[in-house]
Every structure is written in structure tokens, then in C-alpha cells.
Design a protein around this motif. Sequence first.
Motif, mmCIF file in Angstrom:
data_model
loop_
_atom_site.group_PDB
_atom_site.id
_atom_site.type_symbol
_atom_site.label_atom_id
_atom_site.label_comp_id
_atom_site.label_asym_id
_atom_site.label_seq_id
_atom_site.Cartn_x
_atom_site.Cartn_y
_atom_site.Cartn_z
ATOM 1 N N PHE A 101 15.149 79.564 7.276
ATOM 2 C CA PHE A 101 14.500 78.900 7.377
ATOM 3 C C PHE A 101 14.293 78.701 8.183
ATOM 4 O O PHE A 101 15.027 77.799 9.470
ATOM 5 C CB PHE A 101 14.849 78.023 6.169
ATOM 6 C CG PHE A 101 13.687 76.816 5.921
ATOM 7 C CD1 PHE A 101 12.429 77.002 5.466
ATOM 8 C CD2 PHE A 101 13.872 75.393 6.113
ATOM 9 C CE1 PHE A 101 11.284 76.159 5.415
ATOM 10 C CE2 PHE A 101 13.159 74.109 5.988
ATOM 11 C CZ PHE A 101 11.720 74.485 5.852
ATOM 12 N N LEU A 102 13.262 77.748 8.635
ATOM 13 C CA LEU A 102 12.655 77.346 9.834
ATOM 14 C C LEU A 102 11.262 76.416 9.923
ATOM 15 O O LEU A 102 10.275 76.674 8.971
ATOM 16 C CB LEU A 102 12.046 78.726 11.029
ATOM 17 C CG LEU A 102 12.404 79.040 11.813
ATOM 18 C CD1 LEU A 102 12.820 79.985 12.683
ATOM 19 C CD2 LEU A 102 14.137 79.373 12.193
ATOM 20 N N HIS A 103 11.575 75.492 10.430
ATOM 21 C CA HIS A 103 10.265 74.729 9.741
ATOM 22 C C HIS A 103 8.998 74.553 10.911
ATOM 23 O O HIS A 103 8.915 75.838 11.775
ATOM 24 C CB HIS A 103 10.724 72.650 10.076
ATOM 25 C CG HIS A 103 11.535 72.894 10.173
ATOM 26 N ND1 HIS A 103 13.426 72.360 9.936
ATOM 27 C CD2 HIS A 103 11.636 71.775 8.662
ATOM 28 C CE1 HIS A 103 13.388 71.508 9.612
ATOM 29 N NE2 HIS A 103 13.391 71.458 8.470
ATOM 30 N N HIS B 267 10.474 93.519 15.899
ATOM 31 C CA HIS B 267 9.998 93.890 14.799
ATOM 32 C C HIS B 267 8.800 93.596 13.786
ATOM 33 O O HIS B 267 9.515 92.180 14.233
ATOM 34 C CB HIS B 267 10.446 95.013 13.931
ATOM 35 C CG HIS B 267 11.398 96.373 14.600
ATOM 36 N ND1 HIS B 267 10.554 97.472 14.125
ATOM 37 C CD2 HIS B 267 13.235 96.166 14.246
ATOM 38 C CE1 HIS B 267 11.392 98.159 15.418
ATOM 39 N NE2 HIS B 267 12.924 97.562 15.497
ATOM 40 N N GLU B 268 7.701 94.010 13.600
ATOM 41 C CA GLU B 268 7.028 92.621 13.290
ATOM 42 C C GLU B 268 7.328 92.080 11.821
ATOM 43 O O GLU B 268 7.987 92.788 11.314
ATOM 44 C CB GLU B 268 5.411 93.271 13.211
ATOM 45 C CG GLU B 268 4.286 91.629 12.831
ATOM 46 C CD GLU B 268 3.615 91.857 13.820
ATOM 47 O OE1 GLU B 268 2.598 90.142 13.649
ATOM 48 O OE2 GLU B 268 3.537 92.003 14.715
ATOM 49 N N VAL B 269 7.596 91.221 11.398
ATOM 50 C CA VAL B 269 7.662 90.883 10.735
ATOM 51 C C VAL B 269 6.556 89.850 9.529
ATOM 52 O O VAL B 269 6.690 89.093 10.005
ATOM 53 C CB VAL B 269 8.821 90.497 10.160
ATOM 54 C CG1 VAL B 269 10.188 90.810 10.662
ATOM 55 C CG2 VAL B 269 9.407 88.982 10.683
ATOM 56 N N GLU B 270 6.664 89.297 7.972
ATOM 57 C CA GLU B 270 6.246 88.484 7.468
ATOM 58 C C GLU B 270 6.323 87.542 6.869
ATOM 59 O O GLU B 270 7.595 88.284 5.953
ATOM 60 C CB GLU B 270 5.447 89.619 6.489
ATOM 61 C CG GLU B 270 3.443 90.149 7.456
ATOM 62 C CD GLU B 270 2.943 89.365 7.819
ATOM 63 O OE1 GLU B 270 2.382 87.704 7.547
ATOM 64 O OE2 GLU B 270 2.550 89.291 8.908
ATOM 65 N N PRO B 271 6.341 86.004 7.635
ATOM 66 C CA PRO B 271 7.076 85.276 6.789
ATOM 67 C C PRO B 271 7.201 84.614 5.172
ATOM 68 O O PRO B 271 5.672 85.185 5.110
ATOM 69 C CB PRO B 271 6.610 84.286 8.294
ATOM 70 C CG PRO B 271 4.721 84.365 8.017
ATOM 71 C CD PRO B 271 5.372 85.923 8.376
ATOM 72 N N THR B 272 7.864 84.520 4.599
ATOM 73 C CA THR B 272 7.555 83.579 3.532
ATOM 74 C C THR B 272 7.158 82.246 3.431
ATOM 75 O O THR B 272 7.763 82.021 4.088
ATOM 76 C CB THR B 272 8.421 84.082 2.490
ATOM 77 O OG1 THR B 272 8.481 85.168 2.133
ATOM 78 C CG2 THR B 272 8.094 83.349 0.728
ATOM 79 N N HIS B 273 6.056 81.884 3.505
ATOM 80 C CA HIS B 273 5.946 80.023 3.526
ATOM 81 C C HIS B 273 5.824 79.428 2.119
ATOM 82 O O HIS B 273 5.476 79.621 1.440
ATOM 83 C CB HIS B 273 3.710 79.903 3.573
ATOM 84 C CG HIS B 273 3.814 80.868 4.926
ATOM 85 N ND1 HIS B 273 3.020 79.957 5.614
ATOM 86 C CD2 HIS B 273 3.344 82.287 5.614
ATOM 87 C CE1 HIS B 273 2.704 80.881 6.954
ATOM 88 N NE2 HIS B 273 2.892 81.836 6.757
ATOM 89 N N ASP C 233 13.447 87.157 6.530
ATOM 90 C CA ASP C 233 14.485 88.267 6.437
ATOM 91 C C ASP C 233 14.941 88.627 7.425
ATOM 92 O O ASP C 233 14.110 89.255 8.694
ATOM 93 C CB ASP C 233 14.263 89.742 5.601
ATOM 94 C CG ASP C 233 14.082 88.955 3.615
ATOM 95 O OD1 ASP C 233 14.969 88.024 3.518
ATOM 96 O OD2 ASP C 233 13.502 89.932 3.582
ATOM 97 N N VAL C 234 16.502 87.942 7.341
ATOM 98 C CA VAL C 234 16.851 88.395 9.053
ATOM 99 C C VAL C 234 18.406 89.485 9.219
ATOM 100 O O VAL C 234 19.021 88.549 8.152
ATOM 101 C CB VAL C 234 16.919 86.904 10.009
ATOM 102 C CG1 VAL C 234 15.574 86.368 10.608
ATOM 103 C CG2 VAL C 234 17.992 85.493 9.626
ATOM 104 N N PRO C 235 18.962 89.919 10.176
ATOM 105 C CA PRO C 235 20.021 90.152 10.448
ATOM 106 C C PRO C 235 21.208 89.243 9.626
ATOM 107 O O PRO C 235 21.025 88.226 10.702
ATOM 108 C CB PRO C 235 20.070 91.268 11.348
ATOM 109 C CG PRO C 235 19.312 90.821 12.349
ATOM 110 C CD PRO C 235 18.240 90.001 11.290
#
Length: 860
Positions: free
Chosen positions: A55-57, A71-77, A85-87
Motif C-alpha cells: 500500500f502506498l499513500h 511493466h505497466e500495472v494498474e493500481p487498486t485505489h 501487486d508486487v513481487p
Amino acid sequence: MSDATAQTIYLEDYKPFGWIIDDVHLTFRLHPTATRVISRIRFRPDYDVHHRPFFLHGEGLKHISIKVDGHEVEPTHVDGGIEVDVPEAPFNWEAEVEINPEANTALEGLYMSNGMYCTQCEAEGFRKITWYPDRPDVMAQFTVRIESTASHTPVMLSNGNGLYTSTDQTQKDTPSVTIYQDPWPKPAYLFALVAGDLIAHEDKFTTMSGKEVNLAIWVRPGDEDKCAFGMEALKKSMTWDEEVYGREYDLDEFNIVAVDDFNMGAMENKGLNVFNSSCVLASPETSTDANFERIEAIIAHEYFHNWTGNRITCRDWFQLCLKEGLTVYRDQQFTADMRSEPVARIANVLALRGRQFPEDQGPLSHPVRPESFQEINNFYTATVYEKGAEVIGMLRTLVGADEYSKALDLYFDRHDGDAATIEDWLQVFEDSTGRDLTQFKRWYSQPGTPRVTVREDYADDTFTLHLSQSTAPTPGQDDKAPQVIPVNVGLLNPNGDEVMPTQTLELTETEQSFAFPGHATRPVPSILRGFSAPVILDHDIDNARRAFLLAHDTDPFNRWESGRMLARGSLMNSIATGAAPDLAYLNGLGAVLRDDTLDPAYRALMLGQPSQTELAGLLHDTGDTPDPEAIHIASEALRDAKAAALADVLPDLYQANQVKGAFSPEAGPAGQRALANAALSLLSRSDAGKQAAAQYQQADNMTQQLAALSCLLDAGQGAAQLASFQVQWAHDRLVMDKWFSLQIIHANPQDAATTTARLTEHKDFDMKNPNRFRAVMGALSMHHAGFHYRDGAAYALLADWLIRLDPLNPQTTARMCSAFQTWKRYDPARQEKITTQLDRILSQPNLSRDTTEMVSRIRD
Ligand code: 0A1
Ligand code: ZN
């Protein structure tokens, strides 16, 4: 009411982040309405910590792109940020966001002030700049690249050392790049960026190990002649921290920037302190002695944070007093060393009693280390700062100056580079001194002002002090355990000679007796010397005793305190019975004022008297309902009585303390001006402002000019001077703040609200500028008789403006709500008027979390 769902955060829920950051690379492409921020961050798992979702603020960020390992990822707001999702292995983060500095009126994150880019990240502003674990226990090395053009932002600054700049002032419109690198790992709240058209006042400092540091104070063109005093204060602070705490500066450059729009006083960002311009710009013509003194203290405070706050930071925001209490204590020590120790101590106690005691005795009471909050910005309080500093002072009194120094050395050795806790701090003292601090720790967890009651006994040549302690219930905490209270005591004989120098009694029980044998005559005790603990002292002694101590006490604080208690007794008596002011007080005061061996600054403080707000608190304490009008009348009557009783000494004091020659803001001449102006204010009560008008006419500095104008306004005069003052200073924002305040401070109680309302219509009233808003609304809320005038107009006016300001600047709105914190002291009619306004504020749609929390706590 809005935001009813605001979350409460608890100290006991603390969990580490779970990832470690090695370094952070930020690129800013500056644009007033569309700044791009690109972050490149190397994360690795903290394998000791149980993993939760990553989680990032982030708040108010326009998402452009996020890449994990390219790689482009879509965050969940999610609420307050994003999950991604990160390794479960080290990875590279790259994100781009867009923000709008120009629309940022909250002055938190990246904002614009008079065309200049500026940041404020403490406590949780960095999340308005980019996605990040915006918590103080995540520390990283930052490299910052700022891209703009020389015409747009000729100067660009960030934390640490300047690595590179391509800015060519002759190539105004070609792209320019500046890169800063900060070698010291830091939490995001210490990040700063400033860019704009700025001019530097430069200097150099050589540290104790011989390293040269480039110093600069950056200001808007036109303000460059107001930097010299701040620069001297900075160099004095650097030397003092080396000499007293052994702390050396640790970067090649140290920059201070003056900003006009700022919510607080100043901010200790690593290597790039940002200051409210009112707390750094100084010149004799525009600044009063009080301004100079405050500027010196704040420059020192921010500089001292480099070690107590930056090199050793806080694990979480509950530990705020770890950096703030200690840093305030250090700046108070510095001021005492630079100026007069007793005068500084009295000033600190006045501030503590004026701001912290009401907080600690009302609905906003909280421990020095709070255990829960909704909005951390609401906890930058007098309790965390000033009571936090008192707690450090008590610790030093208990362990002694040498042991304190050794413990501090150990603290710096052991915790350099850490995000630490109060437990760590106390452990250092326990390990270093061998003392058990279990009971002392209650100062951090028990709110409320302890009351220490004293009884005396004398028999068989033994004098005995019976001390007891109790603390009234505070919100959420009814039962209080006894605290360790260092009570400094000295004894005098009836001739006024000291027969026992100051000793520290340790009051640890609810009731405890201390015997002093071997006194053939009954001694007179001087108790709580130097205000050795932040408590209320209940000692039932008569006026003759107080007058004796006013004449003879060898402890300057207590000597002043005796005069204060006499003044207080006199006022309370006048309020209750309409009696004339007390002669014992007036005579004792006269003797002190005539004593030319006493420092003028100290005598000026002696001429003061308890504020009307303080008297209202005392009346409430003794079970009475304060009547603001009666308090006002009694206070004015005491001033009149002083003017009459001291009529033979005041003209001499005024004349003898006229300072000749070029203006110097040093303590000596400033003290003389303080005494002369205190005398002038009493003289003006009987000469219809004649001498004040003459002083106004001749004044060549703001201290003399403002004091004279205040006297004139108090005497019902000064309309012409007020108008010429406005013309003279129309170009100077900081002086115009004084012009606004002054008219409210000196308004008659019944006119305070209408005067304020009229000033809000003035073309220069700008609610978006916190200094101006405070100059007007703060002045109204501090005018006791005016704010609490029986028609309730001031309550409604303040509420109107708080409601208007909240959507623009929640932080400043919330802080100013504390004007209502004492509402339960007053009569039912006033209570009803205040609660109507509080409820009206609370019922506003979309009220900020800051203001909702403050008003709800006050209303409870
Ligand atoms: N740390 C600073 C004060 C400060 C706190 C919060 C701010 O914004 C919410 C700004 C400054 C100090 O103690 O000086
Ligand atoms: Zn601070």
C-alpha cells in the motif's frame, strides 16, 4: 456533519511498513497547474515483517502511469492511496503523476505562494506529491531533479547538496535542470522543493571539524535587506549546538527560504528550512523587539531539528514530542544563553500558562504523547511542544546537568539514523544514569495539569513542608496516578537572607512531607523555584508573605511570581467585591521598579499582570462563573491604580530607558525599550496620549512606533496615526498584519466584533493568507472581553469565517477552532451562543477531517 467515518488511528496499532527503500529518485517538471512528478524507487522486502498488501499513500494525485520492474500495472485505489501487486522480492517502482500546485490552497504538498513553488510535507503532505509510504519510519536517500526554465523559476532548490544546475540566467526560455542529492536517509515529511524568483543573502560557516558550509537565506526581490539578523541567528545556533550539545552540521549547504503563505512558523526540511516570512524577515523599521527575539528562537529551533528530528526522527506521529519537546527545550536553552535566563524562563512560563494550561484543563486535553488521533495536524499543540519541553526540563532537573549531557551523548550515539520512540529516549536515560524512570513516564501518558498543595509546619527548630498532588480527570482518563514532580525549594530567614539554597524535592507520592531541621527561627520557603514543574501550586499564604518574597526572594522567577500572585489576588478581589486594588502589591511593585540593579527587561515583566483569559480560568477553577465584562473592568482599574500609585517613578523609568544611538535588537536595549514602553502605556492613561504621540512622531523603529500607536489607541486617540501608518506601510505585508491586529486588540469590548467585521471588508484582507487571517481572526479570539461580549456577535463572526476558510485551508481553520475550547467556563447564555456556533460549523457539508475532529472534541 461530514466525514463521520473519519478513522481513528491508535498508537497500539503500530505496524512497520514491510518494505525497505534504498533510494528515491524524483523528477519534477514544474508547471503551475500541471506539474509532473516522476518517482523511481527501489523497494526490497523487510523479511522480518509479516507482509500485507503493498500500500502506498496518495491524495489528489492524477495517475499517469505506474510500472513495476518496467511493466505497466494498474493500481487498486483504496482509501488514502493505492494497493499494487508486487513481487515478494526487490523491485523497481516507476510512477508518474500530475498535480496542480496553483489550486493548492491548503498549503500542504506542493503549492504556489506569490508565484513561487514551495512544499510543506510534515506531517502527511508528501502523499499529495506522489505515491509513497508517507510515514516517518520509512527513511531513504533522495535525489531530486527539477526541470523548468530560467524565466519561470530562476532558482531551484531541494534537500541536501546541489549536484548540478544547467540554469543559465541569460537563456531565459531554454529548459533548465537542477539536481540535488541528500546523502542522509530521511522520511518523506522532511522532503522539500522550492523554485522561483529568489535572491540569496549568503554567508559561510566553518564547523568545529573545519568543514565549510555555504549558508543562504532566500527571499523575494525587495526583501534582501531583511536577512542579516536571521543569518546571524543561524550562525549563533550552529556554534551553540557545537558547544553545548557537540552537534556539527552535516551538509555542504544550508538554505532557508522565506514564504509568505505558510500554515505554521517554519519547517525543518533537511538542509532546506522553509520559513513563514514572519519568522525570518527582520529589520528595525518593520520588526519589533519581540519579533526579533521570536525569529532568533525559531531559526535556532529549526536548525536544532537537524539532529533532534532529522538525524534521529520519530517512528510514528504519536512520538512527535520526541523531536518537538526536545527541540523546544533546546531552543529555550539557547535563548536563555543568548539573552537573560530569568526573563526567558518567565516568558516561557507565561506562554505555557497562556496556551498549554487551558488546553490541558479543557476538552482538548491530551497526553504529551497522544494515543489516538484522527488528523495528526491537530496535534501540533502546546501540550506536545511546550509541555513536552517542560518534561525534558524536569528530567534534567532530576538527573542533573552533567548526567543529562551524558545521556544526550548516548542518545545521539545510539540512535543516529533511527526513527525512535519515547521508550528509546527513556531507555537511554535509564541506561546512562541508572535511574528507574517507570513513574516518570507518566508525564508522557497522563494529561491534565497536576495541582500541588503545600502546607507548612514549624516545631522544635524543624521546618516541614507537607506536599500533596492531584490531577483532575481529563477526557477519557478519570484516574490519575501520582507523578514524579521535582519541586525546587529554597528557604529565607525573616531578614530576607537565604538560609537554604535551592534543593530539589522529589514528590513521588500523593502526599509526602519534607523536613528541614536546624532552623532556630521559622524560615520562609520559596517553593517551585524556576517553575521546576508544569503544575498549579496551591499555597495559601497571605499578602504580607508574598510582599516579603517580592522584596527578598533570591530566585528571580519566584520573585516575579510573588508579584504576579499579588496582582492576581488583587484582581480576583476586585472582580468579586469591586474592592480597590491592593496596596501591598502596588507598594511592592514600586520598590522593585525603583531598583536599578534589576534588569530592565525583568522589571518590564514585573509591570505586567495576569491576562483576562487567565483570570477567567482562575475564576472557573475556584467554582465561579467568569463575567468577561467584570474582568475587563477590574483589569483596567488595576492599570489605572498602577498609573496613579507609580506616578512618581514612571516618568523616570520612561526617560532613563530611552536608548540612544543606532538600533540594536540585542537583549539589553530591547529590555530598556520594553520597560520604557511599559511605563509609557501607564503614563498614557493620564496624559491623553501626549507622550505617546511624541514618541510616535520620533520613532525610527517598529518597536517604538507600534508601542506608541498602541498607547494612543488605548487612550481613545490615534486615528490620524493609524491612517498614516497604513500609508507608510501599505507595501509591507508583515507590517500590515500588525495594522490589522492592532485595531482589534485595542477596540472596546463592545466594538471588537464590528471592527473585525469591518476589517474583513478591507481590500487587503486575504483569507487565503494564513498570517492575514490570523492577524484578524486571531486578534478577535484573543480579545477576551470582546470575543465574549454578551451579544455573541464575535462567536458568530468567527464561526462564519471558519466555515468559509475550511474548504480552502482545513489546517488553519482547525487550529483556530481552539478559540472556543473554554466555552464551558461561561454562563449558560454564552454557552448556548457558543454551542450554537459549534453545531453550525459541524453541520456544514464536507467539513474537513481536521475541523470535524477539533470541533467534535471541543463540543463533547
Ligand atoms: N516541525 C515544524 C512545525 C510544523 C509542523 C507542521 C507543519 O505543517 C503541518 C509545518 C510546520 C516545527 O516544529 O518547527
Ligand atoms: Zn519543531
